[in-house]
Design a protein around this motif. Structure first.
Motif, PDB file in Angstrom:
ATOM      1  N   MET A 139      35.650   5.920 -47.900  1.00 28.52           N
ATOM      2  CA  MET A 139      35.617   7.370 -47.781  1.00 28.52           C
ATOM      3  C   MET A 139      36.078   8.040 -49.072  1.00 28.52           C
ATOM      4  O   MET A 139      35.543   9.090 -49.479  1.00 28.52           O
ATOM      5  N   ALA A 140      37.065   7.452 -49.727  1.00 27.63           N
ATOM      6  CA  ALA A 140      37.523   8.018 -50.994  1.00 27.63           C
ATOM      7  C   ALA A 140      36.433   7.950 -52.053  1.00 27.63           C
ATOM      8  O   ALA A 140      36.190   8.919 -52.798  1.00 27.63           O
ATOM      9  N   LEU A 141      35.714   6.829 -52.134  1.00 32.07           N
ATOM     10  CA  LEU A 141      34.607   6.701 -53.099  1.00 32.07           C
ATOM     11  C   LEU A 141      33.476   7.671 -52.764  1.00 32.07           C
ATOM     12  O   LEU A 141      32.871   8.282 -53.661  1.00 32.07           O
ATOM     13  N   TRP A 142      33.187   7.824 -51.474  1.00 35.41           N
ATOM     14  CA  TRP A 142      32.119   8.730 -51.062  1.00 35.41           C
ATOM     15  C   TRP A 142      32.470  10.171 -51.426  1.00 35.41           C
ATOM     16  O   TRP A 142      31.623  10.944 -51.879  1.00 35.41           O
ATOM     17  N   LEU A 143      33.732  10.536 -51.259  1.00 37.31           N
ATOM     18  CA  LEU A 143      34.161  11.888 -51.603  1.00 37.31           C
ATOM     19  C   LEU A 143      34.063  12.114 -53.114  1.00 37.31           C
ATOM     20  O   LEU A 143      33.608  13.179 -53.569  1.00 37.31           O
ATOM     21  N   ILE A 144      34.442  11.104 -53.876  1.00 38.30           N
ATOM     22  CA  ILE A 144      34.349  11.232 -55.339  1.00 38.30           C
ATOM     23  C   ILE A 144      32.901  11.378 -55.779  1.00 38.30           C
ATOM     24  O   ILE A 144      32.558  12.234 -56.612  1.00 38.30           O
ATOM     25  N   LEU A 145      32.025  10.561 -55.180  1.00 41.87           N
ATOM     26  CA  LEU A 145      30.605  10.649 -55.546  1.00 41.87           C
ATOM     27  C   LEU A 145      30.002  11.988 -55.127  1.00 41.87           C
ATOM     28  O   LEU A 145      29.186  12.579 -55.834  1.00 41.87           O
ATOM     29  N   ALA A 146      30.421  12.481 -53.947  1.00 40.33           N
ATOM     30  CA  ALA A 146      29.878  13.752 -53.466  1.00 40.33           C
ATOM     31  C   ALA A 146      30.257  14.907 -54.384  1.00 40.33           C
ATOM     32  O   ALA A 146      29.499  15.868 -54.550  1.00 40.33           O
ATOM     33  N   LEU A 147      31.426  14.839 -54.990  1.00 35.14           N
ATOM     34  CA  LEU A 147      31.885  15.939 -55.829  1.00 35.14           C
ATOM     35  C   LEU A 147      31.441  15.819 -57.286  1.00 35.14           C
ATOM     36  O   LEU A 147      31.386  16.814 -58.005  1.00 35.14           O
ATOM     37  N   THR A 148      31.148  14.611 -57.707  1.00 35.15           N
ATOM     38  CA  THR A 148      30.829  14.426 -59.138  1.00 35.15           C
ATOM     39  C   THR A 148      29.357  14.166 -59.397  1.00 35.15           C
ATOM     40  O   THR A 148      28.809  14.615 -60.404  1.00 35.15           O
ATOM     41  N   VAL A 149      28.695  13.460 -58.511  1.00 33.24           N
ATOM     42  CA  VAL A 149      27.306  13.091 -58.769  1.00 33.24           C
ATOM     43  C   VAL A 149      26.335  14.055 -58.106  1.00 33.24           C
ATOM     44  O   VAL A 149      25.344  14.482 -58.713  1.00 33.24           O
TER      45      VAL A 149
ATOM     46  N   MET B  47      35.028   1.803 -34.999  1.00 30.70           N
ATOM     47  CA  MET B  47      35.514   2.521 -36.191  1.00 30.70           C
ATOM     48  C   MET B  47      34.624   2.242 -37.401  1.00 30.70           C
ATOM     49  O   MET B  47      34.227   3.174 -38.129  1.00 30.70           O
ATOM     50  N   LEU B  48      34.282   0.977 -37.634  1.00 29.44           N
ATOM     51  CA  LEU B  48      33.431   0.639 -38.781  1.00 29.44           C
ATOM     52  C   LEU B  48      32.032   1.221 -38.618  1.00 29.44           C
ATOM     53  O   LEU B  48      31.455   1.750 -39.585  1.00 29.44           O
ATOM     54  N   ALA B  49      31.483   1.139 -37.408  1.00 34.07           N
ATOM     55  CA  ALA B  49      30.140   1.676 -37.171  1.00 34.07           C
ATOM     56  C   ALA B  49      30.111   3.188 -37.375  1.00 34.07           C
ATOM     57  O   ALA B  49      29.177   3.726 -38.008  1.00 34.07           O
ATOM     58  N   MET B  50      31.116   3.884 -36.857  1.00 26.88           N
ATOM     59  CA  MET B  50      31.124   5.332 -36.983  1.00 26.88           C
ATOM     60  C   MET B  50      31.457   5.770 -38.403  1.00 26.88           C
ATOM     61  O   MET B  50      31.064   6.867 -38.823  1.00 26.88           O
ATOM     62  N   SER B  51      32.188   4.940 -39.155  1.00 21.58           N
ATOM     63  CA  SER B  51      32.402   5.257 -40.571  1.00 21.58           C
ATOM     64  C   SER B  51      31.088   5.221 -41.333  1.00 21.58           C
ATOM     65  O   SER B  51      30.793   6.112 -42.154  1.00 21.58           O
ATOM     66  N   ALA B  52      30.270   4.184 -41.049  1.00 22.63           N
ATOM     67  CA  ALA B  52      28.954   4.113 -41.686  1.00 22.63           C
ATOM     68  C   ALA B  52      28.074   5.273 -41.252  1.00 22.63           C
ATOM     69  O   ALA B  52      27.350   5.878 -42.067  1.00 22.63           O
ATOM     70  N   LEU B  53      28.113   5.623 -39.968  1.00 21.01           N
ATOM     71  CA  LEU B  53      27.322   6.758 -39.482  1.00 21.01           C
ATOM     72  C   LEU B  53      27.800   8.069 -40.097  1.00 21.01           C
ATOM     73  O   LEU B  53      26.985   8.948 -40.424  1.00 21.01           O
ATOM     74  N   PHE B  54      29.086   8.210 -40.251  1.00 25.40           N
ATOM     75  CA  PHE B  54      29.623   9.448 -40.814  1.00 25.40           C
ATOM     76  C   PHE B  54      29.098   9.677 -42.233  1.00 25.40           C
ATOM     77  O   PHE B  54      28.712  10.794 -42.602  1.00 25.40           O
ATOM     78  N   ILE B  55      29.081   8.609 -43.030  1.00 26.57           N
ATOM     79  CA  ILE B  55      28.589   8.739 -44.408  1.00 26.57           C
ATOM     80  C   ILE B  55      27.076   8.963 -44.425  1.00 26.57           C
ATOM     81  O   ILE B  55      26.572   9.879 -45.094  1.00 26.57           O
TER      82      ILE B  55
END
Length: 448
Positions: free
Chosen positions: A143-153, A88-96
């Motif tokens: 994932m929440a931080l990544w989504l925020i960064l993707a939409l704002t930055v 799960m942790l490895a695929m979370s990193a891969l997903f991002i």
């Protein structure tokens, strides 16, 4: 997001929270390998079909690289049940990372399904639940931080705003673009991650129920085997008591008759011959009775063969007590037998097993009188009565003798067998000398 995770966290004191799910079996690991390979092949075909539909038109990376990235996202699932949290942790990193590298590829359904499977598998298969929920919280927050960064930055948000502003008034929603996009993505991600957690918990609960059912089935099987073993032991103990009663009775008769024959052999040959005939009859009867009892022991089962039952006699009961009393007179013991019923027909209510216990009690009592007493007479009384609402049947044997001084000591099994028979029928036994001389055996058995 962490609040959502905590909502699904089982109480530490619950059975589910304490249960540790066993690792995958070799068959399950083999199924994972085959399933992941099939999933990758289907995903590769779906990628090419989406390319033909124009979904990858803006992507300039080589086709082989796109398939390699897709494989990199899918293939770790072969270890999803063996190392669930690590996968799960490895695929979370891969997903991002892969989503930032090739954004169009991260929108593929197989890409999303693979990541969903890693989340679900972690919740369903993780043994250390604290590590699981800590890792899940980290993943959800990341994932929440990544989504925020993707939409704002990044330029993703700017592109969405431009497409909305270029449309007419009818294409605009009731909320402003920023609020609408934020709420939409929040709902999608809550459903995505919450759904994975719920499915994982459901799978774990189902596995726990299967394990509990298997344990209960095993416990029932063991209990059934134990009950069967105890039933066999109890039956063999009953047969052992029967064998002791038969042997003690017949051997006692043989001993008495042999002594009588020896004393009158020269003076009264006819009396000696009669005693020898009695010994012959009693010994044959003893062999027949012992053969019937030992046949049950040899069989090792309660399934009786009709041929083995040939030659066996019915078990004695209350109707045989009078004949038992009369048979003692041939050995020099006068026995008076009396039947007393408080209600007419009360003795007919006595069941066959109870009647056998009463008969064996009488037989053991009379045998002990002949072997260990100087008594010349005895009184055998069978009576029924009632104590409150409880009905009972009682057998009392009283003699007029004294214990023999030079008699061989008995084993004690006979009187112990009497007590066990009485206890089996929830009754009471009174065994011992009388104040005015003689010996009394009183056994009261409860009816119903």
């Amino acid at each position: 997001m962490p609040n959502i995770v905590n909502r699904f966290l089982p109480a530490t004191g619950s059975v589910e929270g304490q249960w540790e799910r066993p690792g995958p079996t070799p068959d399950q690991q083999r199924a994972d390998v085959i399933g992941v390979l099939i999933f990758f092949l289907v995903s590769a075909v779906a990628l090419e079909l989406s390319r033909g539909a124009g979904a990858m038109a803006e992507e300039r990376s080589p086709i082989w690289l796109q398939h390699a990235v897709l494989a990199l996202m899918i293939l770790p699932l072969v270890l999803r049940r063996r190392f669930p949290v690590a996968v799960m942790l490895a695929m979370s990193a891969l997903f991002i990372a892969l989503g930032l590298w090739i954004p169009a590829l991260s929108l593929q359904l197989s890409f999303q399904v693979a990541y969903f499977a890693s989340l679900y598998s972690a919740v369903a298969w993780a043994k250390d639940r604290r590590v699981l929920w800590l890792g899940t919280t980290v993943v959800v927050v990341a994932m929440a931080l990544w989504l925020i960064l993707a939409l704002t930055v990044s330029s993703t948000f700017d592109g969405l705003i431009e497409s909305i502003e270029e449309g007419d008034e009818t294409s605009k929603g009731i909320l402003d673009p920023l609020t609408s996009i934020a709420l939409y993505n929040s709902i999608v991600n809550i459903a995505y991650f919450g759904g994975a957690i719920l499915v994982g918990l459901s799978s774990r609960r189902n596995a726990l129920q299967r394990a509990q059912l298997a344990e209960q089935a095993g416990r029932i099987t063991r209990q059934s085997a134990e009950l069967a073993r105890r039933a066999v032991i109890e039956e063999r103990l009953r047969i052992a008591r029967e064998l002791h009663d038969v042997v003690a009775h017949h051997v006692s008769v043989i001993g008495v008759q042999a002594g009588a024959a020896r004393r009158v052999l020269n003076r009264k040959p006819e009396a000696a011959a009669e005693a020898l005939r009695t010994i012959e009859q009693v010994s044959r009867q003893a062999v027949t009775d012992m053969r019937g009892l030992l046949g049950v022991l040899r069989s090792g089962t309660f399934d009786e063969d009709p041929k083995e039952n040939e030659g066996r006699h019915p078990e004695p009961g209350l109707a045989d007590l009078d004949a038992l009393a009369q048979s003692q007179r041939a050995f020099g013991l006068e026995v008076d037998f009396a039947r007393i019923e408080d209600v007419s027909g009360a003795l007919e209510e006595v069941s066959a097993p109870l009647a056998l216990s009463v008969y064996r009690t009488a037989q053991e009592s009379l045998t002990n009188i002949r072997r260990h007493s100087t008594a010349s007479a005895a009184v055998l009384t069978l009576r029924t009565g009632r104590s409150g609402e409880q009905r009972w049947v009682e057998l009392e044997t009283v003699d007029n003798g004294r214990p023999l001084r030079h008699a061989e000591p008995g084993s004690g099994y006979g009187l112990q067998g009497v007590r066990e028979r009485v206890a089996l029928h929830r009754g009471t036994a009174e065994i011992g000398p009388r104040s005015d001389g003689g010996w009394r055996v009183r056994a009261r058995f409860l009816l119903h």
